[in-house]
Design a protein around this motif. Structure first.
Motif, PDB file in Angstrom:
ATOM      1  N   VAL A   1      -0.855  15.011  -7.252  1.00  0.00           N
ATOM      2  CA  VAL A   1      -0.077  14.576  -8.416  1.00  0.00           C
ATOM      3  C   VAL A   1      -0.873  13.571  -9.240  1.00  0.00           C
ATOM      4  N   ASN A   2      -1.558  12.659  -8.572  1.00  0.00           N
ATOM      5  CA  ASN A   2      -2.373  11.674  -9.289  1.00  0.00           C
ATOM      6  C   ASN A   2      -3.463  12.350 -10.122  1.00  0.00           C
ATOM      7  N   LYS A   3      -4.075  13.391  -9.579  1.00  0.00           N
ATOM      8  CA  LYS A   3      -5.107  14.104 -10.326  1.00  0.00           C
ATOM      9  C   LYS A   3      -4.525  14.771 -11.569  1.00  0.00           C
ATOM     10  N   ARG A   4      -3.344  15.339 -11.422  1.00  0.00           N
ATOM     11  CA  ARG A   4      -2.727  16.003 -12.573  1.00  0.00           C
ATOM     12  C   ARG A   4      -2.341  15.000 -13.653  1.00  0.00           C
TER      13      ARG A   4
ATOM     14  N   ARG B   1       0.824  -1.201   0.000  1.00  0.00           N
ATOM     15  CA  ARG B   1       0.000   0.000   0.000  1.00  0.00           C
ATOM     16  C   ARG B   1       0.861   1.255   0.000  1.00  0.00           C
ATOM     17  N   GLY B   2       0.252   2.344  -0.454  1.00  0.00           N
ATOM     18  CA  GLY B   2       0.972   3.608  -0.506  1.00  0.00           C
ATOM     19  C   GLY B   2       1.361   4.016  -1.911  1.00  0.00           C
ATOM     20  N   TRP B   3       1.047   3.168  -2.880  1.00  0.00           N
ATOM     21  CA  TRP B   3       1.392   3.447  -4.270  1.00  0.00           C
ATOM     22  C   TRP B   3       0.140   3.365  -5.135  1.00  0.00           C
ATOM     23  N   THR B   4       0.061   4.236  -6.106  1.00  0.00           N
ATOM     24  CA  THR B   4      -0.982   4.176  -7.130  1.00  0.00           C
ATOM     25  C   THR B   4      -0.331   3.695  -8.416  1.00  0.00           C
TER      26      THR B   4
ATOM     27  N   ILE C   1       7.128  10.264  -8.712  1.00  0.00           N
ATOM     28  CA  ILE C   1       6.662   9.508  -9.868  1.00  0.00           C
ATOM     29  C   ILE C   1       7.758   8.531 -10.284  1.00  0.00           C
ATOM     30  N   VAL C   2       7.380   7.272 -10.499  1.00  0.00           N
ATOM     31  CA  VAL C   2       8.336   6.250 -10.921  1.00  0.00           C
ATOM     32  C   VAL C   2       7.906   5.728 -12.285  1.00  0.00           C
ATOM     33  N   LEU C   3       8.831   5.768 -13.231  1.00  0.00           N
ATOM     34  CA  LEU C   3       8.596   5.245 -14.571  1.00  0.00           C
ATOM     35  C   LEU C   3       9.490   4.034 -14.781  1.00  0.00           C
ATOM     36  N   ILE C   4       8.904   2.920 -15.167  1.00  0.00           N
ATOM     37  CA  ILE C   4       9.646   1.663 -15.336  1.00  0.00           C
ATOM     38  C   ILE C   4       9.432   1.159 -16.755  1.00  0.00           C
TER      39      ILE C   4
ATOM     40  N   ARG D   1       3.837   3.318 -15.034  1.00  0.00           N
ATOM     41  CA  ARG D   1       3.971   4.454 -14.107  1.00  0.00           C
ATOM     42  C   ARG D   1       3.278   4.152 -12.795  1.00  0.00           C
ATOM     43  N   LEU D   2       3.909   4.570 -11.720  1.00  0.00           N
ATOM     44  CA  LEU D   2       3.285   4.518 -10.397  1.00  0.00           C
ATOM     45  C   LEU D   2       3.672   5.755  -9.616  1.00  0.00           C
ATOM     46  N   VAL D   3       2.820   6.120  -8.685  1.00  0.00           N
ATOM     47  CA  VAL D   3       3.009   7.347  -7.911  1.00  0.00           C
ATOM     48  C   VAL D   3       2.908   7.014  -6.438  1.00  0.00           C
ATOM     49  N   GLY D   4       3.842   7.568  -5.662  1.00  0.00           N
ATOM     50  CA  GLY D   4       3.842   7.373  -4.220  1.00  0.00           C
ATOM     51  C   GLY D   4       4.556   8.532  -3.566  1.00  0.00           C
TER      52      GLY D   4
END
Length: 238
Positions: A205-208, A110-113, A138-141, A131-134
């Protein structure tokens, strides 16, 4: 007159729930296919633990008590070993297939989208970016060879920087080549990133990022390394 089932459908067979011992059985079968030595490993650990417990029990004067303790401890250690070997087998089964990173990210805590679909894709080479956000940002893999994946990552980094200019962006390449992170280590690498944002900032950040959209080309779902049963529908779709 047909009996009504609990789900309210007359005459329809009730769906059976998966029992816990069925999960263990499936995990054992999956692991044994990847590692035929697993039966001997589990047996050896159990015998060793039970033997040590009996030795301590005789020296202590309570052999039956320690034998019971040894059986329980041996079973617990076998379950731990089996769980780790099953996870390893799951990663081996999906590594190198399109969408493997997405399947691995499904096990993150938990803690990541996490975006279920890739946010960038090269239609010609099938290279992907997830992409995931926490709290770390922002993390791009990426999935793909380094010389192609780096460019795809940089293009996506510019896109997210446009809507979130002051948010840290971490770039990770998944793979086995130099400078890349193997698939089994992706989740641990992400979880080691230090938090820099508050919970409210993460939500903003998730909304943006939702305004950016993403690559909606469907990809097959792989095996969840933390679960036993593979997604057979996804495997047939490849």
């Amino acid at each position: 007159m047909a009996r009504k089932k609990k789900d309210g459908v007359e005459g329809a067979p009730a769906e059976k729930k998966q029992r816990w011992y069925h999960n263990i059985r499936d995990a054992y079968r999956l692991t044994r296919r990847a590692n035929p030595r697993i039966p001997w490993i589990l047996l050896g650990v159990f015998v060793l633990v039970l033997g040590l417990a009996l030795v301590v029990g005789f020296l202590w004067g309570h052999p039956w008590y320690m034998a019971f303790f040894g059986v329980l401890l041996g079973l617990v250690l076998d379950m731990v070993i089996l769980a780790r070997q099953t996870q390893k087998a799951g990663y081996a089964q999906i590594e190198g297939q399109p969408g493997a990173v997405g399947a691995a990210l499904g096990t993150i805590r938990r803690g990541w989208t996490v975006e279920e679909q890739p946010v960038a894709i090269n239609p010609r080479t099938q290279d992907l970016v997830f992409r995931l956000v926490g709290r770390p940002g922002i993390v791009l893999i990426s999935e793909g060879p380094p010389h192609r994946a780096q460019r795809l990552l940089e293009d996506e980094r510019k896109r997210v920087a446009w809507v979130a200019p002051n948010v840290p962006v971490h770039l990770i390449q998944s793979g086995r080549e130099e400078g890349q992170v193997p698939l089994p280590q992706i989740v641990s690498r992400v979880q080691k990133l230090k938090g820099r944002l508050t919970t409210a900032e993460v939500a903003q950040v998730n909304k943006r990022l939702q305004a950016l959209g993403g690559a909606r080309m469907p990809i097959p779902k792989g095996v969840d390394p933390m679960r036993v049963r593979p997604d057979r529908k996804g495997m047939r779709g490849r």
